[in-house]
Design an enzyme around this catalytic site. Structure first.
Site: not given
Ligand code: ATR
Length: 280
Positions: A69, A111
């Protein structure tokens, strides 16, 4: 689903990815929408090779998970402003404009949107002006806390290691508190972002259960088991609970909207997750 010469490609890159629930969720969504696309799990060790491969093969949308990420940021062409601020990307969109030589890869982070939507929709919360206690200060906490602050919530962070917790609090300009001070805190919501309570240690709980009545909503990001000890005790204490599938579901729904610009079939996606959890 019928795969043919026009099927669009989606998927997830990570290492490992075998445990990921994203393929069942996204494939169920694409099928329900009647969209000619397929979503594949792809274990990627060498990230540079992986990104070049995705670009060359004509992928449209790709999810990014652990451990890529953060490391993917220098390898892509454009970064959405919130992904830039968080310093992590969980979504890639590949765009090839007419006549352009190269496909452009843009990185997003959904997220934080996932946790805001889980609290707002499943938890029935109005985040603006609310007060939220967050347990943990790792990668997951970073997205959750960012989302809360962005929505106008007052965030209090607590963490086993003080240094890490204080650093996260400083980054967002919010409060850090030590575990022994938690008894004094009353808040609209409590969110567990640590792995405490995850299988196989299902008897563990990240906060003294006698404090749970101090919160209206309790959310856990752990989804195995679906009803963690934290959520079980929170229900008994009269709190509204939000399980770990909610954040997973809504971050994926936000990805799908970025990729195909259609309203995601939330119920179909949640059912696909539940069916798969039962089978595991
Ligand atoms: P993730 O990216 O999933 O958030 P992480 O970055 O490793 O994972 O962060 C895990 C978080 O859970 C950390 O806040 C960690 O606390 P420390 O910073 O003190 O390590 C917390 N955590 C993990 N196991 C824990 C435990 N048994 N008790 C309390 N906190 C725990």
């Amino acid at each position: 689903m019928k795969i043919n010469g026009c099927t669009s490609l989606f998927g997830i890159i990570g290492n490992p990815v075998a445990h990921s629930l994203s393929p069942v969720m996204h494939n169920a969504a694409l099928a329900a929408l009647g969209y000619n696309g397929v979503y594949l799990p792809m274990q990627v060790e060498n990230l540079l090779d992986g990104v070049q491969g995705l670009r060359a093969l004509g992928f449209i949308g790709v999810s990014v998970t652990v451990p890529h990420k953060e490391k993917i940021i220098p390898l892509i062409d454009e970064l959405d402003s919130t992904a830039n601020r968080i310093g992590a990307v969980n979504t890639l969109l590949f765009r090839r404009e007419n006549g352009a030589e190269k496909t452009v890869i843009r990185g997003f982070n959904t997220d934080w949107l996932g946790s805001n939507m889980a609290l707002g929709i499943t938890g029935n919360m109005n985040l603006k002006g609310s007060r939220v206690l967050v347990l943990g200060a790792g990668g997951a906490a970073r997205g959750v806390c960012f989302g809360l602050v962005k929505a106008g919530a007052e965030v209090i962070i607590t963490n086993r290691s003080e240094e890490k917790g204080q650093a996260l609090a400083d980054w967002l300009g919010c409060e850090f508190t030590m575990a022994h001070e938690l008894a004094h805190i009353r808040a609209d919501a409590l969110i567990n972002t640590t792995s405490v309570g995850m299988e196989p240690e299902i008897d563990m709980i990240p906060i003294d259960p006698s404090l749970l009545a101090n919160f209206s909503v309790v959310m856990d990001i752990v989804y195995a088991p679906l009803e963690t000890r934290l959520l079980k005790e929170a229900k008994q204490a009269g709190c509204r609970t939000v399980d770990g599938l909610a954040m997973l579901l809504f971050q994926a729904a936000a990805q799908l909207e970025i990729w195909i610009n259609k309203q995601p079939p939330i119920e179909v996606m949640r059912q696909a997750l539940l069916d798969n959890l039962v089978r595991n």
